[in-house]
Design an enzyme around this catalytic site. Structure first.
Site, PDB file in Angstrom:
ATOM      1  CG  HIS A 165      -8.855 -13.808  28.167  1.00 61.87           C
ATOM      2  ND1 HIS A 165      -8.220 -13.266  27.064  1.00 61.87           N
ATOM      3  CD2 HIS A 165      -7.962 -13.787  29.172  1.00 61.87           C
ATOM      4  CE1 HIS A 165      -6.981 -12.942  27.417  1.00 61.87           C
ATOM      5  NE2 HIS A 165      -6.794 -13.237  28.683  1.00 61.87           N
ATOM      6  CD  GLU A 191      -4.207 -11.196  30.463  1.00 63.92           C
ATOM      7  OE1 GLU A 191      -4.562 -12.280  29.936  1.00 63.92           O
ATOM      8  OE2 GLU A 191      -3.405 -11.155  31.409  1.00 63.92           O
ATOM      9  CG  ASP A 199      -9.183 -12.330  24.077  1.00 65.75           C
ATOM     10  OD1 ASP A 199      -9.922 -12.755  24.992  1.00 65.75           O
ATOM     11  OD2 ASP A 199      -8.053 -12.802  23.852  1.00 65.75           O
ATOM     12  CG  ASN A 202      -4.158  -9.608  35.348  1.00 68.55           C
ATOM     13  OD1 ASN A 202      -5.038  -8.810  35.041  1.00 68.55           O
ATOM     14  ND2 ASN A 202      -3.583 -10.418  34.475  1.00 68.55           N
ATOM     15  CD  GLU A 206      -3.804 -16.693  34.544  1.00 71.27           C
ATOM     16  OE1 GLU A 206      -3.248 -17.801  34.555  1.00 71.27           O
ATOM     17  OE2 GLU A 206      -4.067 -16.066  33.493  1.00 71.27           O
TER      18      GLU A 206
HETATM   19  O1  G3I Z   1       8.544 -18.757  21.683  1.00 71.94           O
HETATM   20  C1  G3I Z   1       8.318 -20.164  21.615  1.00 71.94           C
HETATM   21  C2  G3I Z   1       8.879 -20.713  20.355  1.00 71.94           C
HETATM   22  O2  G3I Z   1      10.264 -20.545  20.354  1.00 71.94           O
HETATM   23  C3  G3I Z   1       8.491 -22.191  20.262  1.00 71.94           C
HETATM   24  O3  G3I Z   1       8.934 -22.710  19.038  1.00 71.94           O
HETATM   25  C4  G3I Z   1       6.990 -22.366  20.368  1.00 71.94           C
HETATM   26  C5  G3I Z   1       6.569 -23.837  20.333  1.00 71.94           C
HETATM   27  O4  G3I Z   1       5.520 -24.097  21.225  1.00 71.94           O
HETATM   28  O5  G3I Z   1       6.572 -21.820  21.576  1.00 71.94           O
HETATM   29  C6  G3I Z   1       6.835 -20.424  21.678  1.00 71.94           C
HETATM   30  O6  G3I Z   1       6.384 -19.969  22.911  1.00 71.94           O
HETATM   31  C7  G3I Z   1       4.989 -19.843  23.043  1.00 71.94           C
HETATM   32  C8  G3I Z   1       4.670 -18.400  23.395  1.00 71.94           C
HETATM   33  O7  G3I Z   1       3.297 -18.266  23.659  1.00 71.94           O
HETATM   34  C9  G3I Z   1       5.038 -17.432  22.280  1.00 71.94           C
HETATM   35  O8  G3I Z   1       4.280 -17.689  21.142  1.00 71.94           O
HETATM   36  C10 G3I Z   1       4.534 -20.778  24.134  1.00 71.94           C
HETATM   37  O9  G3I Z   1       4.684 -22.133  23.740  1.00 71.94           O
HETATM   38  C11 G3I Z   1       3.086 -20.499  24.480  1.00 71.94           C
HETATM   39  O10 G3I Z   1       2.738 -21.253  25.640  1.00 71.94           O
HETATM   40  C12 G3I Z   1       2.888 -19.034  24.764  1.00 71.94           C
HETATM   41  O11 G3I Z   1       1.512 -18.810  24.978  1.00 71.94           O
HETATM   42  C13 G3I Z   1       1.216 -17.646  25.718  1.00 71.94           C
HETATM   43  C14 G3I Z   1       0.410 -18.013  26.941  1.00 71.94           C
HETATM   44  O12 G3I Z   1       0.041 -16.839  27.639  1.00 71.94           O
HETATM   45  C15 G3I Z   1       1.206 -18.905  27.863  1.00 71.94           C
HETATM   46  O13 G3I Z   1       0.580 -19.070  29.068  1.00 71.94           O
HETATM   47  C16 G3I Z   1       0.424 -16.694  24.829  1.00 71.94           C
HETATM   48  O14 G3I Z   1       1.262 -16.218  23.769  1.00 71.94           O
HETATM   49  C17 G3I Z   1      -0.084 -15.516  25.656  1.00 71.94           C
HETATM   50  O15 G3I Z   1      -0.980 -14.758  24.879  1.00 71.94           O
HETATM   51  C18 G3I Z   1      -0.820 -16.025  26.886  1.00 71.94           C
HETATM   52  O16 G3I Z   1      -1.228 -14.920  27.641  1.00 71.94           O
HETATM   53  C19 G3I Z   1      -1.980 -15.219  28.814  1.00 71.94           C
HETATM   54  C20 G3I Z   1      -1.585 -14.213  29.858  1.00 71.94           C
HETATM   55  O17 G3I Z   1      -0.196 -14.236  30.067  1.00 71.94           O
HETATM   56  C21 G3I Z   1      -2.317 -14.481  31.171  1.00 71.94           C
HETATM   57  N1  G3I Z   1      -3.754 -14.553  30.969  1.00 71.94           N
HETATM   58  C22 G3I Z   1      -4.204 -15.465  29.911  1.00 71.94           C
HETATM   59  C23 G3I Z   1      -3.499 -15.141  28.594  1.00 71.94           C
HETATM   60  C24 G3I Z   1      -4.023 -16.042  27.479  1.00 71.94           C
HETATM   61  O18 G3I Z   1      -3.712 -17.386  27.710  1.00 71.94           O
END
Ligand code: G3I
Length: 305
Positions: free
Chosen positions: A206, A235, A237, A169, A127
């Site tokens: 996405h 990725e 969806d 990516n 990105e």
């Molecule tokens: O693990 C913590 C947890 O301990 C905490 O209580 C909670 C409270 O906010 O957060 C949890 O972490 C979160 C994590 O996902 C696991 O669920 C983060 O806040 C959250 O920001 C994170 O989001 C991820 C996101 O990337 C962050 O940028 C998504 O799961 C993940 O699917 C998403 O994936 C991205 C790719 O890496 C790049 N391309 C886009 C894609 C979708 O956004």
């Protein structure tokens, strides 16, 4: 083939998913994941904040859990991601200049070295381009270390793990006419011309009503491939439901199958309830693990219609 991975394998492709380490103890989840997919991406566990929470103190616990689950079930692994403006650990967010450049390159080297020989493809840089019509790089602390930060990351990754395919990516790079798509294309063309190591382009893909599957999607795939790189849908969806969603998944699969260097497709999660999208139903299985219409259309398309 009667599963996504088996059907994809008939044309030499893989079919993958993102996996969350904290769900590996849930058998409803792992049963589907193990049956349907043969390429595994860690949804968050190999990112910068997860793997280097304190500078030079690496934590591979959860990334290793995913690699171990994948390999013990005969699956390959995509690495995601070595260098990104987002999900940086706090210590890195406030760094700049040559100190940040060195820290970034050290991160790339240490993480790629830890997983050397176990990664099919690395999203080396994620990105790095801006949204909108500028075609410019995204402003970030990494970009402010100098425009050559991307190639420096790729060279460090190649040195650390010479057998992994190295990918750039990004998202919103699906429409061939989009300035961001053209900007990534020009980066890859430049890297190939100058011998900067790059093997693949990842299109996150996405899709939703704001960014639907473009009519020129196959042109985008084939244009990147013509530069001499593999193309991976990394990725996938697609928001929606029913036959409209199923039709969109079919179109994505058909576009990939029509391009010989489109070597695999990964969806970004197993069930709708596993999706990063807070609401919505963008994946192939519903929250109860039932196959959706989109699953059937995807499977049928992989099987050649
Ligand atoms: O693990 C913590 C947890 O301990 C905490 O209580 C909670 C409270 O906010 O957060 C949890 O972490 C979160 C994590 O996902 C696991 O669920 C983060 O806040 C959250 O920001 C994170 O989001 C991820 C996101 O990337 C962050 O940028 C998504 O799961 C993940 O699917 C998403 O994936 C991205 C790719 O890496 C790049 N391309 C886009 C894609 C979708 O956004």
């Amino acid at each position: 083939g009667s599963t996504l991975q088996a059907a994809a394998a008939e044309s030499g492709r893989y079919f993958g998913t993102a996996i969350a380490a904290n769900k590996l103890s849930e058998s409803a989840y792992t049963t589907i994941a193990n049956r349907e997919f043969n390429m595994i991406t860690a949804e968050n566990e190999m990112k910068l904040d997860a793997t280097e929470p304190n500078q030079n103190q690496f934590n591979f616990t959860n990334g290793d859990r995913i690699v171990s689950w994948a390999r013990s079930n005969g699956k390959q692994v995509r690495g995601h991601t070595l260098a990104w403006h987002s999900q940086q650990p706090g210590w890195m967010q406030n760094m700049s200049g040559s100190a940040l450049r060195s820290a970034m390159l050290n991160h790339v080297t240490q993480v790629a070295t830890h997983y050397r020989g176990q990664i099919h493809s690395w999203d080396v840089v994620n990105e790095a381009f801006a949204d909108g019509s500028s075609g410019a790089r995204r402003d970030s602390n990494l970009q402010r270390t100098g425009n050559d930060w991307i190639e420096a990351a790729f060279r460090a990754a190649r040195a650390a793990d010479p057998n992994a395919k190295l990918c750039y990516n990004d998202y919103n790079t699906d429409d061939w006419t989009h300035a961001k798509t053209q900007a990534v294309y020009n980066l890859v063309r430049d890297f190939k011309a100058r011998g900067v190591p790059i093997d693949c382009v990842g299109l996150q893909s996405h899709f939703n009503s704001q960014s639907p599957v473009p009519s020129n999607y196959q042109t985008t795939l084939s244009s990147f491939a013509a530069l001499g790189v593999d193309v991976q849908i990394t990725e996938l969806d697609i928001e929606g439901s029913g036959s409209a969603q199923a039709d969109n998944y079919r179109r994505v699969v058909e576009a990939c199958l029509a391009v010989s260097r489109c070597t695999g497709i990964s969806v970004w999660g197993v069930r709708d309830t596993d999706s990063w999208r807070a609401s919505g139903t963008p994946l192939l299985f519903d929250g109860n693990g039932n196959k959706k219409a989109a699953y059937t259309s995807t499977l049928n398309a992989l099987n050649g219609g």
